[in-house]
Enzyme design. Sequence first.
Site, PDB file in Angstrom:
ATOM      1  N   PRO A   1       0.790  -1.225   0.000  1.00 46.93           N
ATOM      2  CA  PRO A   1       0.000   0.000   0.000  1.00 46.93           C
ATOM      3  C   PRO A   1       0.826   1.280   0.000  1.00 46.93           C
ATOM      4  CG  PRO A   1      -0.084  -1.078   2.153  1.00 46.93           C
ATOM      5  CD  PRO A   1       0.584  -2.031   1.217  1.00 46.93           C
ATOM      6  N   ASN A   2       0.338   2.249  -0.743  1.00 49.28           N
ATOM      7  CA  ASN A   2       0.863   3.617  -0.801  1.00 49.28           C
ATOM      8  C   ASN A   2       2.153   3.730  -1.610  1.00 49.28           C
ATOM      9  OD1 ASN A   2      -1.175   4.875   0.953  1.00 49.28           O
ATOM     10  ND2 ASN A   2      -0.268   3.572   2.542  1.00 49.28           N
TER      11      ASN A   2
ATOM     12  N   ARG B   1       5.380  13.458  -4.799  1.00 50.57           N
ATOM     13  CA  ARG B   1       5.157  14.647  -3.975  1.00 50.57           C
ATOM     14  C   ARG B   1       6.434  15.000  -3.211  1.00 50.57           C
ATOM     15  NH1 ARG B   1       4.416  12.728   1.204  1.00 50.57           N
ATOM     16  NH2 ARG B   1       4.665  10.483   1.029  1.00 50.57           N
TER      17      ARG B   1
ATOM     18  N   TYR C   1      11.665  13.634  -0.526  1.00 47.24           N
ATOM     19  CA  TYR C   1      11.674  12.192  -0.745  1.00 47.24           C
ATOM     20  C   TYR C   1      12.358  11.788  -2.042  1.00 47.24           C
ATOM     21  CZ  TYR C   1       8.309  12.186   3.049  1.00 47.24           C
ATOM     22  OH  TYR C   1       7.694  12.354   4.260  1.00 47.24           O
TER      23      TYR C   1
ATOM     24  N   ASN D   1       7.919  -5.895  -0.930  1.00 44.49           N
ATOM     25  CA  ASN D   1       7.868  -4.694  -0.095  1.00 44.49           C
ATOM     26  C   ASN D   1       6.425  -4.540   0.342  1.00 44.49           C
ATOM     27  OD1 ASN D   1       7.766  -2.230   1.099  1.00 44.49           O
ATOM     28  ND2 ASN D   1       8.920  -1.137  -0.482  1.00 44.49           N
TER      29      ASN D   1
ATOM     30  N   ALA E   1       2.983  -0.935   4.656  1.00 44.80           N
ATOM     31  CA  ALA E   1       2.335  -0.936   5.977  1.00 44.80           C
ATOM     32  C   ALA E   1       1.862  -2.319   6.383  1.00 44.80           C
ATOM     33  CB  ALA E   1       1.163   0.038   5.976  1.00 44.80           C
TER      34      ALA E   1
ATOM     35  N   HIS F   1       3.583  -4.688   8.978  1.00 43.96           N
ATOM     36  CA  HIS F   1       3.431  -4.575  10.422  1.00 43.96           C
ATOM     37  C   HIS F   1       2.066  -5.030  10.922  1.00 43.96           C
ATOM     38  CE1 HIS F   1       6.931  -2.282   9.542  1.00 43.96           C
ATOM     39  NE2 HIS F   1       6.246  -1.373   8.911  1.00 43.96           N
TER      40      HIS F   1
ATOM     41  N   ASP G   1       1.081 -15.870   6.383  1.00 43.87           N
ATOM     42  CA  ASP G   1       0.606 -17.226   6.130  1.00 43.87           C
ATOM     43  C   ASP G   1       0.606 -17.537   4.627  1.00 43.87           C
ATOM     44  OD1 ASP G   1       0.321 -17.490   8.822  1.00 43.87           O
ATOM     45  OD2 ASP G   1      -1.854 -17.616   8.832  1.00 43.87           O
TER      46      ASP G   1
ATOM     47  N   GLU H   1      12.348  -9.917   1.800  1.00 45.06           N
ATOM     48  CA  GLU H   1      11.613  -8.741   2.287  1.00 45.06           C
ATOM     49  C   GLU H   1      12.469  -7.497   2.059  1.00 45.06           C
ATOM     50  OE1 GLU H   1      11.050  -8.949   6.506  1.00 45.06           O
ATOM     51  OE2 GLU H   1       9.927  -7.072   6.596  1.00 45.06           O
TER      52      GLU H   1
ATOM     53  N   HIS I   1      12.651  -3.030   2.167  1.00 46.87           N
ATOM     54  CA  HIS I   1      12.080  -1.751   2.568  1.00 46.87           C
ATOM     55  C   HIS I   1      12.963  -0.634   2.035  1.00 46.87           C
ATOM     56  CE1 HIS I   1       9.191  -3.673   5.177  1.00 46.87           C
ATOM     57  NE2 HIS I   1      10.159  -4.459   5.577  1.00 46.87           N
ATOM     58  N   LEU I   2      12.344   0.422   1.554  1.00 46.21           N
ATOM     59  CA  LEU I   2      13.112   1.585   1.088  1.00 46.21           C
ATOM     60  C   LEU I   2      13.832   2.244   2.257  1.00 46.21           C
ATOM     61  CD1 LEU I   2      10.324   2.968  -1.228  1.00 46.21           C
ATOM     62  CD2 LEU I   2      12.549   2.131  -2.033  1.00 46.21           C
ATOM     63  N   SER I   3      13.087   2.455   3.338  1.00 50.36           N
ATOM     64  CA  SER I   3      13.668   3.125   4.502  1.00 50.36           C
ATOM     65  C   SER I   3      14.176   2.082   5.497  1.00 50.36           C
ATOM     66  CB  SER I   3      12.611   3.998   5.173  1.00 50.36           C
ATOM     67  OG  SER I   3      11.587   3.178   5.714  1.00 50.36           O
TER      68      SER I   3
ATOM     69  N   ARG J   1      12.846   3.883  12.602  1.00 52.01           N
ATOM     70  CA  ARG J   1      11.618   4.679  12.623  1.00 52.01           C
ATOM     71  C   ARG J   1      10.779   4.369  13.880  1.00 52.01           C
ATOM     72  NH1 ARG J   1       8.914   4.211   6.865  1.00 52.01           N
ATOM     73  NH2 ARG J   1       7.744   5.991   7.698  1.00 52.01           N
TER      74      ARG J   1
ATOM     75  N   ARG K   1       7.096   0.030  13.665  1.00 53.82           N
ATOM     76  CA  ARG K   1       7.638  -0.408  12.376  1.00 53.82           C
ATOM     77  C   ARG K   1       8.842  -1.355  12.546  1.00 53.82           C
ATOM     78  NH1 ARG K   1       4.844   2.811   8.538  1.00 53.82           N
ATOM     79  NH2 ARG K   1       4.463   4.903   9.320  1.00 53.82           N
TER      80      ARG K   1
END
Lengths: 148, 148, 148, 148, 148, 148, 148, 148, 148, 148, 148, 148
Positions: G10-11, G18, G23, G74, G77, G80, G87, G98, G100-102, G107, G111
């Site tokens: 998501p996102n 933006r 970013y 990735n 959200a 978490h 599963d 797995e 993650h960008l950050s 954080r 997270r």
Amino acid sequence: MTAILVLNGPNLNLLGTRQPEIYGTTTLADIRAMVEAHGSRLGFTIEFEQSNHEGVMVDLLHAARGRVAGVVLNAGAYTHSSVALRDAISSTELPVVEVHLSNIHAREAFRHVSHIAPVALGQIAGFGPTSYTLALDALAAHLGRERG
Amino acid sequence: MTAILVLNGPNLNLLGTRQPEIYGTTTLADIRAMVEAHGSRLGFTIEFEQSNHEGVMVDLLHAARGRVAGVVLNAGAYTHSSVALRDAISSTELPVVEVHLSNIHAREAFRHVSHIAPVALGQIAGFGPTSYTLALDALAAHLGRERG
Amino acid sequence: MTAILVLNGPNLNLLGTRQPEIYGTTTLADIRAMVEAHGSRLGFTIEFEQSNHEGVMVDLLHAARGRVAGVVLNAGAYTHSSVALRDAISSTELPVVEVHLSNIHAREAFRHVSHIAPVALGQIAGFGPTSYTLALDALAAHLGRERG
Amino acid sequence: MTAILVLNGPNLNLLGTRQPEIYGTTTLADIRAMVEAHGSRLGFTIEFEQSNHEGVMVDLLHAARGRVAGVVLNAGAYTHSSVALRDAISSTELPVVEVHLSNIHAREAFRHVSHIAPVALGQIAGFGPTSYTLALDALAAHLGRERG
Amino acid sequence: MTAILVLNGPNLNLLGTRQPEIYGTTTLADIRAMVEAHGSRLGFTIEFEQSNHEGVMVDLLHAARGRVAGVVLNAGAYTHSSVALRDAISSTELPVVEVHLSNIHAREAFRHVSHIAPVALGQIAGFGPTSYTLALDALAAHLGRERG
Amino acid sequence: MTAILVLNGPNLNLLGTRQPEIYGTTTLADIRAMVEAHGSRLGFTIEFEQSNHEGVMVDLLHAARGRVAGVVLNAGAYTHSSVALRDAISSTELPVVEVHLSNIHAREAFRHVSHIAPVALGQIAGFGPTSYTLALDALAAHLGRERG
Amino acid sequence: MTAILVLNGPNLNLLGTRQPEIYGTTTLADIRAMVEAHGSRLGFTIEFEQSNHEGVMVDLLHAARGRVAGVVLNAGAYTHSSVALRDAISSTELPVVEVHLSNIHAREAFRHVSHIAPVALGQIAGFGPTSYTLALDALAAHLGRERG
Amino acid sequence: MTAILVLNGPNLNLLGTRQPEIYGTTTLADIRAMVEAHGSRLGFTIEFEQSNHEGVMVDLLHAARGRVAGVVLNAGAYTHSSVALRDAISSTELPVVEVHLSNIHAREAFRHVSHIAPVALGQIAGFGPTSYTLALDALAAHLGRERG
Amino acid sequence: MTAILVLNGPNLNLLGTRQPEIYGTTTLADIRAMVEAHGSRLGFTIEFEQSNHEGVMVDLLHAARGRVAGVVLNAGAYTHSSVALRDAISSTELPVVEVHLSNIHAREAFRHVSHIAPVALGQIAGFGPTSYTLALDALAAHLGRERG
Amino acid sequence: MTAILVLNGPNLNLLGTRQPEIYGTTTLADIRAMVEAHGSRLGFTIEFEQSNHEGVMVDLLHAARGRVAGVVLNAGAYTHSSVALRDAISSTELPVVEVHLSNIHAREAFRHVSHIAPVALGQIAGFGPTSYTLALDALAAHLGRERG
Amino acid sequence: MTAILVLNGPNLNLLGTRQPEIYGTTTLADIRAMVEAHGSRLGFTIEFEQSNHEGVMVDLLHAARGRVAGVVLNAGAYTHSSVALRDAISSTELPVVEVHLSNIHAREAFRHVSHIAPVALGQIAGFGPTSYTLALDALAAHLGRERG
Amino acid sequence: MTAILVLNGPNLNLLGTRQPEIYGTTTLADIRAMVEAHGSRLGFTIEFEQSNHEGVMVDLLHAARGRVAGVVLNAGAYTHSSVALRDAISSTELPVVEVHLSNIHAREAFRHVSHIAPVALGQIAGFGPTSYTLALDALAAHLGRERG
């Protein structure tokens, strides 16, 4: 003259050598000079040590037993992780004043817990290099009371 | 001359009035005298207050704003329960040195947590009445650095 | 006309009197004026109080019983520490709308817990002074439903 | 005219369709009508949506970016379990007012925690359908301040 | 005659004045009468006080030192939030019996924790106004043992 | 005459038989005599039992149902570990007064939690053998209110 | 050629659209191009997917079974909050890296917990878009070892 | 040529010397060879170190300051217990990539917490010796971006 | 004939299609056949659904309202993460029997917590496909009691 | 003859050198003599070591691999803080008997947790110097069983 | 015929003997009759036991070893407090179906934890006396599978 | 001759009677023989008891008072749940050595907590039947020291 061990823990050797615009330019050598000057006004000879090694710090406390009247201890990161230092203080029965340059209670939660504090005379935190000279004064008062 | 508020919290009025064989015979009046003497050496006039009322302590901090250069705060039991005092310090932006007669980190677990510490300059705990004079010295150093 | 108590807790008296570039220049007096104006549009007379004393706040809630139709309560720091205020609300059975200027849920973890919320009609947080006028509207709707 | 998205989460579609003696007879359609009427008084056109799907709610927030001036969000159960909605709010940078019909702080402990609140303007909870119109007022004030 | 302080905390002044069908009609004045009658049978003169102010309660305990033989303390909500009252009991060394009208252990979890209990002689909770007369009996037995 | 079960849990049979200089010389037989004497003054016949077995204690509560008017329960260590005793009290619907010789709230943390308290009328702790006679008085008051 | 599913949660579709000054301007399309280019160097054909729907992500993992040799995930959200994705990985027995960008460990505390990690081959976090190409390399090494 | 410190913590010297049927036969010398080969492809000279001593690891990080462009750190067990290493990274401001041979998030809970991660660029865990070469690639990309 | 919804959550569609030597060869289709056969013996028509989407599962529960007499719900991973499903059960007031193929209480700690259980009639876990037919029997008994 | 490493951690070197009226006068040299005497009766040659350095202790365990048949480990304070020692035991696969002079389970809570215990054969705590000779006996039995 | 032990724990002997308007009038004897009837249909002879004693329940499980094919266990309050029963199940290796009349997951939090569940085949909770007959069916299916 | 009680808790009677390939074939009778033989070498007569009943174990400890010189206690599952046994040890003031066959610190977390340990001389865990003979040796040393 009364001997005092001023024992500094990990990473404190780097003090003042980077980002002076943020952390100031006071180095550990500067603190040593301040401490020695203040100590001599109080009738203290200063043994000033720094180590990044937990075991060396324990050894230094052991070696101080019977030779110094008190300890100013900035255990740095080991404040929060070392049971060995705590037990070294209990075992040597040296009066220890715990000091911190920064206000550890205003930083990350894991820095609020000190393994040193429960076996120290007291804690002085947050006053930068002044924390050290206040600690010498506290030791002087404590030793005076003991003698008095 | 610079004014300093020395603010004492609940139950500190009883200091030294019972069990002298255990707690010593130093009363709050004795501490006041020590603080005033030490303050005058540092060029400080001392406003020495005690209250058992959280609200009165907040009021005293508010009233000190703009009139004193710093605060020595022994919040006693309110150290561990008062968010209002914490916010009073933030709101007044007064430089506060937190003091404790005893080493709160060596006592019951609930006394390890201070609502004051995160908004104070620093903390001095465990040196009996000497904690107060060390706090004055810390304030003097802090104010000197600000001016320096 | 229906009377409403608007009760403000510790440190809110300092609102707007410092660092206007950060916190804005709205004072508690400004909020009072906004609240009185908005209240009069809704047919409410406003009793606007502020205290730094938990006990005084409890007293004011007791005194309001039978005399006001509802309460807008910004308990400030006591939101997070006062069981006495919680019990005062339960005991007086006054309909209370809890308000906060800031979004307490976006601040330190200890500010996420409200002792007031479980006994309030509801909570409005995060809209600055507008939180108060929204609370009056919420009370108006609530009282209307009760009468309706 | 300014567009506002009013986004409703899971199970809110069932509102008012059962046990009217307990929960009242207000349906989500009734709330829509109230919100549209109140919105038109404020110069808002309302996009009123409901979904039981977390992903659809994220999509709707994305789609609203650049098209609406603000969001009234009753995320229902996802308030307490959805990090994706939290991140959607952060990512779209839309001003969001979190609303709840019931006082979530007076219900089960797991409903006290909101993933939405830390990234929302503020929270309005406990006033039944009035929570929505208060949220529109809060958005109007917020948008006015931004423009003002 | 032996003096006993019976000290009541916040909101207890409202006792019996609302919803008699639920909470009964016993007021604090009724309890005072019961306590005075029972006290006189035990040879106690009763100083009966109530305050909504934590600080006033601390002051009253201080003032009782040296003048009363024991204290019956219903600290109400301050039971669960006041470290200051705990320290006042320790500081004054008064024998204190903690009482509660309701069974605090059968209510919300936050009412199970008492700051008073660890420094009190003991706790009596759950017997309504009878809790007070039992507390007088407990004090009588305690004082008898001390003298005996 | 009204029958009351006074039920004592594990290890209470050893009371008073060791270290009299520390724990006193009051035995469980002495407490039984005190309780029977006090009970007869109140019109109670006393069934006084002790067992080290959780199951036997449950059996005794079951057997008391319909035969006694109330129970004084010192569950000893089972206070802190027995859900079975809790459920026995709920199941028999007997009015139970929980007693403890010592102030369990001033001892180890695990003794602060009582499985009995949430289903008892109330708790009396910390008054030595007097706890038992206070409990009889509490039961008398409770039974009087029920009848009254 | 070996097929690899690169699945984004998501996102992530909003990436780079933006606040480029904060970013960066790398969009998900840019990452896709990087991943496809890097994949083709490794002999991988890339299936690049993004969804805001937990259920769609589960469906995509199911559909990949037997068709792709590995997955770069990735989960955004849902990392978490989603036991269903965990599963799905266990159920399909696909080797998953797995990403993650950050640096999620630097954080917010919520997270730091990943439902994905315990069933993934490993985790790569904190290197921006490079995290994805490192993950392809990790998969290539893993698949090579399996074949080797 | 750019120097990179590859620093290995406690027990990693034993790698590959026991139970080859379980842990494989790759020794730390093998990893060193792989890392040096991969490094030379990237234009890196490798300083490869291992120590079982926390203090030595801190010393090595200090010594690397100003001499290496980045660090690959497998802190082994000290990952989970050493605040001193964390502070050494902060103090030296060296870009650090944290690596682990195993997937620490799939092992015992105490291995999920890393003191290193919050101050590292990122974390790579679970890919065996490949974790190291991925870390070099990550450093190369990071250094490229910094220069770029 | 009475309609029963048998609703299966994420990943259950993969049942029996991999590692038959470990998990057995029973597929969801097999379970459907068992459930339909058993249901027809009990006078139930079975609506058998599976979805990997939390939102679809909520929709299916909503759609079942007024059309089925009860629900057998194996929410799979959503058991442990979905407040939305919990609220869907409360909102629809459908009698729900929670089932699990495996004994969730003997697996990882996070699987011990069910958001479904507090609003279900009861839980049947650990009996493989038999859990479903037991659940139909439980529903039959429940519906019989309701009618009886 | 079989070699056994007896490894002592921080502060144990100070044993018996202070407060003999409290801690006794047994020194570590005395324990060494006892251990050597007892070892020789069991056919063990003893390598007796002490270090205040966690890293040295890890090194000593590594060096013992392949040379000693077992280890008696009194890790002192490192028992509670060292993951490195735990991993050294796992890595060397040496049979380790954990010993403590004092009963660590009767001391501060942080001493109840041992990082050593989960990878040791077993633990012997509380018997003073006898703990060491019991540990030798335990090793003798263990090695006998292995050979037997 | 196959023997099954149906073992009931504390307070279940009181079932149905009080407040029939709330708990129903089904007694344990009624459940026994239902269980025996249902058992005989399944080819089971039933050994039906109840005890308020944890030790007796352990003894009964031991005695059942080798004599019964399975156990239906309603451990009542011991479900939540007895490790001994858990170990008895592990030690006897009897297949146990855990049953509860009420839905323990919808009651107080301490009833959500079962010491029995991790070593049982599975759990059936919430269906009143039907829980028992479902458990017999579950055992029948389990035993059939074992034989099948 | 000195009498020693060796007291075994629940389920230990089953030792060695099942799965000899896993747990060995040592029965409790074998341990008894070992203990008696070892005891007689030390001048101890052994009273060897086993019970599955917590209450019986308490009774046996009480009965041992004044008759035995020490206790070897393997409380089995009651180690982790019985406060009554803890209090029995405190009450009888018998010197108790806690033993466990397995290393409880390497098993499930709930087995790491011992209610016995804080009141025992010490703990010996993990050495199988040898734990018992080591415990006798520990008692012999302890009793010798007391006499010595």
